[in-house]
Design an enzyme around this catalytic site. Structure first.
Site, PDB file in Angstrom:
ATOM      1  N   GLU A 363      35.135  36.035  36.999  1.00  0.00           N
ATOM      2  CA  GLU A 363      35.926  36.843  37.956  1.00  0.00           C
ATOM      3  C   GLU A 363      37.228  36.140  38.316  1.00  0.00           C
ATOM      4  O   GLU A 363      37.646  36.119  39.468  1.00  0.00           O
ATOM      5  CB  GLU A 363      35.090  37.240  39.165  1.00  0.00           C
ATOM      6  CG  GLU A 363      34.109  38.306  38.740  1.00  0.00           C
ATOM      7  CD  GLU A 363      33.526  39.131  39.829  1.00  0.00           C
ATOM      8  OE1 GLU A 363      34.228  39.433  40.803  1.00  0.00           O
ATOM      9  OE2 GLU A 363      32.360  39.512  39.674  1.00  0.00           O
TER      10      GLU A 363
HETATM   11  N1  CAA Z   1      45.684  45.567  43.302  1.00  0.00           N
HETATM   12  C1  CAA Z   1      46.411  46.584  42.820  1.00  0.00           C
HETATM   13  N2  CAA Z   1      47.323  46.429  41.827  1.00  0.00           N
HETATM   14  C2  CAA Z   1      47.457  45.195  41.322  1.00  0.00           C
HETATM   15  C3  CAA Z   1      46.721  44.083  41.779  1.00  0.00           C
HETATM   16  C4  CAA Z   1      45.793  44.319  42.825  1.00  0.00           C
HETATM   17  N3  CAA Z   1      45.053  43.324  43.348  1.00  0.00           N
HETATM   18  N4  CAA Z   1      47.089  42.999  41.079  1.00  0.00           N
HETATM   19  C5  CAA Z   1      48.033  43.408  40.196  1.00  0.00           C
HETATM   20  N5  CAA Z   1      48.241  44.734  40.356  1.00  0.00           N
HETATM   21  C6  CAA Z   1      49.196  45.576  39.641  1.00  0.00           C
HETATM   22  C7  CAA Z   1      50.628  45.110  39.886  1.00  0.00           C
HETATM   23  O1  CAA Z   1      51.177  45.684  41.052  1.00  0.00           O
HETATM   24  C8  CAA Z   1      51.317  45.609  38.643  1.00  0.00           C
HETATM   25  O2  CAA Z   1      51.597  46.988  38.737  1.00  0.00           O
HETATM   26  P1  CAA Z   1      53.109  47.564  38.627  1.00  0.00           P
HETATM   27  O3  CAA Z   1      53.669  47.004  37.363  1.00  0.00           O
HETATM   28  O4  CAA Z   1      52.911  49.032  38.624  1.00  0.00           O
HETATM   29  O5  CAA Z   1      53.807  47.037  39.823  1.00  0.00           O
HETATM   30  C9  CAA Z   1      50.244  45.473  37.582  1.00  0.00           C
HETATM   31  O6  CAA Z   1      48.982  45.470  38.261  1.00  0.00           O
HETATM   32  C10 CAA Z   1      50.384  44.233  36.749  1.00  0.00           C
HETATM   33  O7  CAA Z   1      50.353  43.139  37.636  1.00  0.00           O
HETATM   34  P2  CAA Z   1      50.859  41.696  37.235  1.00  0.00           P
HETATM   35  O8  CAA Z   1      52.224  41.797  36.625  1.00  0.00           O
HETATM   36  O9  CAA Z   1      50.681  40.836  38.433  1.00  0.00           O
HETATM   37  O10 CAA Z   1      49.825  41.326  36.077  1.00  0.00           O
HETATM   38  P3  CAA Z   1      49.655  39.975  35.282  1.00  0.00           P
HETATM   39  O11 CAA Z   1      49.550  40.284  33.848  1.00  0.00           O
HETATM   40  O12 CAA Z   1      50.673  38.978  35.719  1.00  0.00           O
HETATM   41  O13 CAA Z   1      48.178  39.503  35.722  1.00  0.00           O
HETATM   42  C11 CAA Z   1      46.464  38.466  36.989  1.00  0.00           C
HETATM   43  C12 CAA Z   1      47.785  39.282  37.000  1.00  0.00           C
HETATM   44  C13 CAA Z   1      46.183  38.246  38.471  1.00  0.00           C
HETATM   45  C14 CAA Z   1      46.617  37.128  36.300  1.00  0.00           C
HETATM   46  C15 CAA Z   1      45.361  39.330  36.312  1.00  0.00           C
HETATM   47  O14 CAA Z   1      45.540  39.440  34.935  1.00  0.00           O
HETATM   48  C16 CAA Z   1      43.949  38.794  36.560  1.00  0.00           C
HETATM   49  O15 CAA Z   1      43.412  38.964  37.651  1.00  0.00           O
HETATM   50  N6  CAA Z   1      43.354  38.166  35.542  1.00  0.00           N
HETATM   51  C17 CAA Z   1      41.966  37.670  35.637  1.00  0.00           C
HETATM   52  C18 CAA Z   1      41.007  38.711  35.170  1.00  0.00           C
HETATM   53  C19 CAA Z   1      39.601  38.348  35.517  1.00  0.00           C
HETATM   54  O16 CAA Z   1      39.268  38.154  36.669  1.00  0.00           O
HETATM   55  N7  CAA Z   1      38.737  38.304  34.493  1.00  0.00           N
HETATM   56  C20 CAA Z   1      37.339  38.087  34.709  1.00  0.00           C
HETATM   57  C21 CAA Z   1      36.531  39.161  34.039  1.00  0.00           C
HETATM   58  S1  CAA Z   1      35.382  40.061  34.978  1.00  0.00           S
HETATM   59  C22 CAA Z   1      34.026  39.072  35.211  1.00  0.00           C
HETATM   60  O17 CAA Z   1      34.074  37.888  35.062  1.00  0.00           O
HETATM   61  C23 CAA Z   1      32.818  39.782  35.702  1.00  0.00           C
HETATM   62  C24 CAA Z   1      31.536  39.048  35.560  1.00  0.00           C
HETATM   63  O18 CAA Z   1      30.881  39.139  34.553  1.00  0.00           O
HETATM   64  C25 CAA Z   1      30.991  38.271  36.674  1.00  0.00           C
END
Ligand code: CAA
Length: 380
Positions: A363
């Site tokens: 996550e």
């Molecule tokens: N809420 C709403 N919108 C959001 C948001 C949020 N919290 N975070 C980003 N966004 C939106 C942004 O506003 C943007 O939209 P617009 O272009 O329309 O403005 C869009 O999403 C893209 O955002 P970023 O440019 O910030 O995206 P990024 O490529 O830089 O990535 C990141 C951001 C935070 C690094 C994201 O990729 C991330 O969270 N990565 C980690 C993913 C993760 O947690 N993976 C784990 C898998 S699930 C798991 O592990 C489950 C399990 O089995 C236990």
């Protein structure tokens, strides 16, 4: 800020504690050794309402708040972190996502059976080349008019072979980047959907982690969550709440390790006295207690903000970052306090130390949490 729990919240905590002590604890070492999913235990957990705790009762859920969820997650994680991650994925990633963004038909068809404890859910975002970099989805959902054609592979999927409902994130229109991503609901048994290899893991070995393969799976359009292109924002918002669950899991693992180490330090004698009477051990216990207390407050704070309808993105990321970091320290110290006994399975703490590590990875790694937190600071 002081947290005064309501009678209802305390009853939820006590029910989770009883379940963990009486149902989960007896087989936890065996499930770890044999990497066995706690199928019967999770079924009972679902019947008690712990898989859809926060879901509106009209969809079969418990209608509880996020603070109760933190309290329950701590109790389950203290004893069995593998069951806890199944519970966290069902509550935070699947139920919350479906209830918040699904339509009425989707809620009745897919959410309600999970909330009632009849089915298990899974959340499928990670891929061989897209774990942290979630926008780089290689799985495709080609628009075919009345359905999507789903192709690709998902990795490290929690509840991979035990789930019946899967939320799959896939790219429909690559030119649109993250705005071309969709979240689709896949059911077990759909043609072309294959549950692949099970992972042989270092920790949370009772958790059922698989690769999933999609070969020309026909997904009806009505299984898309939200508008076309909403999938990435769906995933980000859902993961935001999910971080409260994993933060609580990490804090719970640490809290469980502290309990075990404290009890042991009162029994074990060296140099003529119980080891907690040696300052070297007492100081370790003091550090462990302080860190668990701080982590608990951070989890409760993020949950309380969520319950009040406030933005909790940064607080959830900070709680997840801190709780997973202290879980490493506290579980390692618990092994150290046990000395040689800590290195063998019977005393539980070596498993807790292995289980703790994943909380810094899934996550969103600790580094991802720092991205979320630092972006929040710069925006302020
Ligand atoms: N809420 C709403 N919108 C959001 C948001 C949020 N919290 N975070 C980003 N966004 C939106 C942004 O506003 C943007 O939209 P617009 O272009 O329309 O403005 C869009 O999403 C893209 O955002 P970023 O440019 O910030 O995206 P990024 O490529 O830089 O990535 C990141 C951001 C935070 C690094 C994201 O990729 C991330 O969270 N990565 C980690 C993913 C993760 O947690 N993976 C784990 C898998 S699930 C798991 O592990 C489950 C399990 O089995 C236990």
């Amino acid at each position: 800020m002081e947290f005064k729990f309501t009678e209802e919240q305390l009853a939820v905590r006590d029910a989770a504690r009883d379940f963990a002590q009486n149902v989960l604890k007896p087989g936890v070492i065996d499930r770890d050794i044999h990497a066995k999913f706690p199928a019967e235990e999770v079924k009972q957990l679902g019947e008690l309402g712990f898989l859809g705790m926060m879901v509106d009762p009209k969809y079969g859920g418990g209608g509880m708040d996020s603070v109760s969820y933190v309290l329950a997650m701590e109790e389950i994680s203290k004893i069995d972190a593998s069951t806890a991650v199944c519970m966290s994925v069902c509550n935070s990633l699947v139920c919350w996502g479906l209830e918040t963004f699904g339509n009425e038909d989707q809620k009745n068809k897919f959410l309600a059976p999970i909330a009632r404890g009849e089915k298990i859910g899974a959340f499928c975002l990670s891929e061989p080349e897209a774990g942290s970099d979630a926008t780089s989805q290689q799985t495709t959902a080609e628009d075919k008019g009345d359905h999507y054609l789903l192709n690709g592979t998902k990795n490290w999927i929690t509840n991979g072979s035990s789930a019946s409902v899967y939320i799959v994130i896939a790219q429909t229109d690559r030119e649109k980047g993250h705005r071309g991503i969709n979240a689709l609901i896949i059911e077990r048994g759909m043609e072309g959907f294959i549950v692949g290899e099970k992972e042989d893991k270092m920790g949370i070995r009772g958790s059922d982690t698989h690769t999933l393969i999609f070969n020309d799976v026909k997904v009806p359009k009505e299984n898309r969550i939200g508008e076309d292109g909403f999938g990435f924002k769906f995933a980000m918002q859902t993961l935001g709440g999910g971080r409260i669950g994993i933060a609580s899991q990490a804090m719970g693992i640490a809290s469980g390790a502290l309990d075990v180490a404290l009890a042991y330090s009162k029994e074990r004698k060296t140099f003529g006295k119980e080891i907690h009477r040696h300052q070297a051990i007492a100081f370790k216990l003091a550090d462990m207690k302080t860190q668990v207390h701080a982590a608990r407050l951070m989890c409760l704070n993020a949950a309380s903000l969520k319950d009040q309808g406030e933005d909790y993105t940064q607080e959830a990321a900070m709680a997840k970052l801190y709780s997973s970091e202290i879980a490493q320290f506290v579980t390692t110290e618990a092994v150290q306090i046990h000395g040689g006994y800590g290195y063998v399975r019977e005393y539980h703490v070596e498993r807790m130390m292995r289980d703790a590590k994943i909380t810094q990875i899934y996550e969103g790694t600790s580094e991802i949490q720092k991205i979320v937190i630092s972006r929040g600071i710069l925006k302020d």
